[in-house]
Design a protein around this motif. Structure first.
Motif, PDB file in Angstrom:
ATOM      1  N   ARG A   1      35.285  25.319  10.782  1.00 48.59           N
ATOM      2  CA  ARG A   1      35.993  26.576  11.219  1.00 48.59           C
ATOM      3  C   ARG A   1      37.042  26.721  10.011  1.00 48.59           C
ATOM      4  NH1 ARG A   1      40.246  28.988  11.705  1.00 48.59           N
ATOM      5  NH2 ARG A   1      41.296  27.035  11.772  1.00 48.59           N
ATOM      6  N   ASN A   2      37.177  27.724   9.455  1.00 46.47           N
ATOM      7  CA  ASN A   2      38.255  27.915   8.564  1.00 46.47           C
ATOM      8  C   ASN A   2      38.747  29.265   8.474  1.00 46.47           C
ATOM      9  OD1 ASN A   2      37.413  28.237   5.453  1.00 46.47           O
ATOM     10  ND2 ASN A   2      35.996  27.178   6.546  1.00 46.47           N
ATOM     11  N   SER A   3      39.909  29.495   8.291  1.00 45.77           N
ATOM     12  CA  SER A   3      40.417  30.786   7.997  1.00 45.77           C
ATOM     13  C   SER A   3      40.166  31.511   6.479  1.00 45.77           C
ATOM     14  CB  SER A   3      42.017  30.964   8.242  1.00 45.77           C
ATOM     15  OG  SER A   3      42.251  30.248   9.310  1.00 45.77           O
TER      16      SER A   3
ATOM     17  N   VAL B   1      41.795  35.558   9.778  1.00 39.42           N
ATOM     18  CA  VAL B   1      43.004  34.756   9.501  1.00 39.42           C
ATOM     19  C   VAL B   1      44.275  35.201  10.715  1.00 39.42           C
ATOM     20  CG1 VAL B   1      43.970  35.991   7.608  1.00 39.42           C
ATOM     21  CG2 VAL B   1      44.733  33.601   8.090  1.00 39.42           C
ATOM     22  N   TRP B   2      44.951  34.159  11.014  1.00 40.22           N
ATOM     23  CA  TRP B   2      45.860  34.398  12.284  1.00 40.22           C
ATOM     24  C   TRP B   2      47.031  34.692  11.301  1.00 40.22           C
ATOM     25  CZ3 TRP B   2      45.903  31.140  17.116  1.00 40.22           C
ATOM     26  CH2 TRP B   2      47.141  31.305  18.021  1.00 40.22           C
ATOM     27  N   ARG B   3      47.818  35.672  11.627  1.00 40.54           N
ATOM     28  CA  ARG B   3      49.188  35.776  11.015  1.00 40.54           C
ATOM     29  C   ARG B   3      50.200  36.363  12.084  1.00 40.54           C
ATOM     30  NH1 ARG B   3      48.453  35.558   5.107  1.00 40.54           N
ATOM     31  NH2 ARG B   3      46.536  36.116   4.709  1.00 40.54           N
ATOM     32  N   THR B   4      51.317  35.766  11.665  1.00 40.02           N
ATOM     33  CA  THR B   4      52.526  36.104  12.600  1.00 40.02           C
ATOM     34  C   THR B   4      53.667  36.759  11.781  1.00 40.02           C
ATOM     35  OG1 THR B   4      53.157  33.806  12.742  1.00 40.02           O
ATOM     36  CG2 THR B   4      52.172  34.798  14.612  1.00 40.02           C
ATOM     37  N   GLY B   5      54.556  36.038  11.251  1.00 41.28           N
ATOM     38  CA  GLY B   5      55.582  36.458  10.621  1.00 41.28           C
ATOM     39  C   GLY B   5      56.593  37.043  11.118  1.00 41.28           C
TER      40      GLY B   5
ATOM     41  N   LYS C   1      37.613  27.564   1.331  1.00 38.71           N
ATOM     42  CA  LYS C   1      38.411  26.522   0.716  1.00 38.71           C
ATOM     43  C   LYS C   1      37.731  25.378   1.111  1.00 38.71           C
ATOM     44  CE  LYS C   1      42.047  26.699   4.431  1.00 38.71           C
ATOM     45  NZ  LYS C   1      41.332  28.084   5.117  1.00 38.71           N
TER      46      LYS C   1
HETATM   47  C1  LIG Z   1      50.851  30.685  15.449  1.00 35.80           C
HETATM   48  C2  LIG Z   1      50.345  30.801  13.959  1.00 35.80           C
HETATM   49  C3  LIG Z   1      50.913  31.689  13.168  1.00 35.80           C
HETATM   50  C4  LIG Z   1      50.139  31.928  11.789  1.00 35.80           C
HETATM   51  N1  LIG Z   1      50.901  32.811  10.972  1.00 35.80           N
HETATM   52  C5  LIG Z   1      50.535  32.703   9.621  1.00 35.80           C
HETATM   53  C6  LIG Z   1      51.229  33.599   8.795  1.00 35.80           C
HETATM   54  O1  LIG Z   1      52.021  34.539   9.299  1.00 35.80           O
HETATM   55  N2  LIG Z   1      50.868  33.721   7.427  1.00 35.80           N
HETATM   56  C7  LIG Z   1      49.945  32.628   7.240  1.00 35.80           C
HETATM   57  O2  LIG Z   1      49.613  32.859   5.854  1.00 35.80           O
HETATM   58  N3  LIG Z   1      49.260  31.823   7.813  1.00 35.80           N
HETATM   59  C8  LIG Z   1      49.713  31.830   9.182  1.00 35.80           C
HETATM   60  N4  LIG Z   1      49.213  30.873  10.080  1.00 35.80           N
HETATM   61  C9  LIG Z   1      48.289  29.858   9.552  1.00 35.80           C
HETATM   62  C10 LIG Z   1      46.748  30.453   9.306  1.00 35.80           C
HETATM   63  O3  LIG Z   1      46.175  31.128  10.201  1.00 35.80           O
HETATM   64  C11 LIG Z   1      45.808  29.306   8.732  1.00 35.80           C
HETATM   65  O4  LIG Z   1      45.505  28.657  10.271  1.00 35.80           O
HETATM   66  C12 LIG Z   1      46.228  28.408   7.736  1.00 35.80           C
HETATM   67  O5  LIG Z   1      46.193  29.253   6.516  1.00 35.80           O
HETATM   68  C13 LIG Z   1      45.250  27.113   7.588  1.00 35.80           C
HETATM   69  O6  LIG Z   1      43.828  27.793   7.394  1.00 35.80           O
HETATM   70  P1  LIG Z   1      42.920  27.105   8.320  1.00 35.80           P
HETATM   71  O7  LIG Z   1      42.878  27.648   9.565  1.00 35.80           O
HETATM   72  O8  LIG Z   1      41.521  27.506   7.514  1.00 35.80           O
HETATM   73  O9  LIG Z   1      43.282  25.525   8.287  1.00 35.80           O
HETATM   74  C14 LIG Z   1      49.531  31.037  11.421  1.00 35.80           C
HETATM   75  C15 LIG Z   1      48.862  30.048  12.411  1.00 35.80           C
HETATM   76  C16 LIG Z   1      49.269  30.038  13.585  1.00 35.80           C
HETATM   77  C17 LIG Z   1      48.580  29.102  14.597  1.00 35.80           C
END
Ligand SMILES: Cc1cc2nc3c(=O)[nH]c(=O)nc-3n(C[C@H](O)[C@H](O)[C@H](O)COP(=O)(O)O)c2cc1C
Length: 183
Positions: free
Chosen positions: A9-11, A131-135, A169
């Motif tokens: 799995r990947n984002s 993709v999971w984002r917060t900020g 990626k």
């Molecule tokens: C709680 C949480 C918040 C996240 N917030 C962001 C974010 O705001 N921006 C971002 O680019 N990635 C964020 N990520 C990371 C991505 O969702 C992603 O996991 C990361 O880019 C790595 O990629 P992968 O999931 O394929 O390993 C966050 C992950 C988690 C668990």
């Protein structure tokens, strides 16, 4: 194979149309509502933002930014304004915290995090990506209010969803032994 799927799995940071349709989204939410949940409190709900509503969310993000940083430069404002346009669908995962004698709020937040992950898995299982984002926006009271959250609710995730744009990626090779010990 299911294990391969979980291990690969990947984002997807770059997302395009199509987004998960109503049926696919329902399947995703069905998966998310099967996450571990102490005392079955159902400490989550999900809000879809798509189409022109993403522009409205962008305005909310920009206004929140300006309140946090009144001097924000135009390029920073523009990035905030356009952030929701990076995917055709954003699913906001909301944590609903309730008082319970045996389930502290931290456990309810963990369940919501599981729900966010389940959304990602179920999207990918149906050929979509996310993709999971917060900020800062995820913790901004004005953003929460604009999205209609109550006092006892928080944003666990903005899950950006759509179809992967480009190739996935390379996945880092992590060794399970590095993360495991015996006691
Ligand atoms: C709680 C949480 C918040 C996240 N917030 C962001 C974010 O705001 N921006 C971002 O680019 N990635 C964020 N990520 C990371 C991505 O969702 C992603 O996991 C990361 O880019 C790595 O990629 P992968 O999931 O394929 O390993 C966050 C992950 C988690 C668990």
């Amino acid at each position: 194979m299911l294990l391969d799927f979980l291990q690969q799995r990947n984002s997807a940071p770059r997302l395009d149309s199509p987004a998960p349709d109503a049926v696919a989204l329902q399947q995703m939410i069905r998966a998310a509502t099967r996450v571990p949940d102490h005392a079955w409190l159902r400490p989550w709900r999900f809000i879809s933002v798509e189409g022109d509503r993403r522009k409205d969310l962008g305005k909310v993000f920009e206004a929140a930014l300006l309140k946090r940083e009144p001097e924000a430069a135009e390029n920073v404002r523009e990035r905030a304004r356009n952030a929701p346009l990076r995917a055709p669908l954003i699913l906001v995962v909301v944590t609903r915290i309730s008082e319970h004698p045996k389930v502290p709020s931290v456990e309810q937040r963990k369940s919501a995090a599981c729900a966010a992950y389940a959304i990602l898995l179920a999207a990918e299982a149906q050929g979509f990506a996310g993709v999971w984002r917060t900020g800062d926006n995820a913790y901004d009271p004005d953003v929460m209010a604009a999205l209609g959250l109550n006092e006892d609710e928080e944003i666990a995730a903005f899950i950006y969803l759509g179809t992967r744009d480009g190739r996935s990626k390379a996945i880092p090779e992590l060794s399970p032994e590095d993360f495991h010990s015996r006691w």
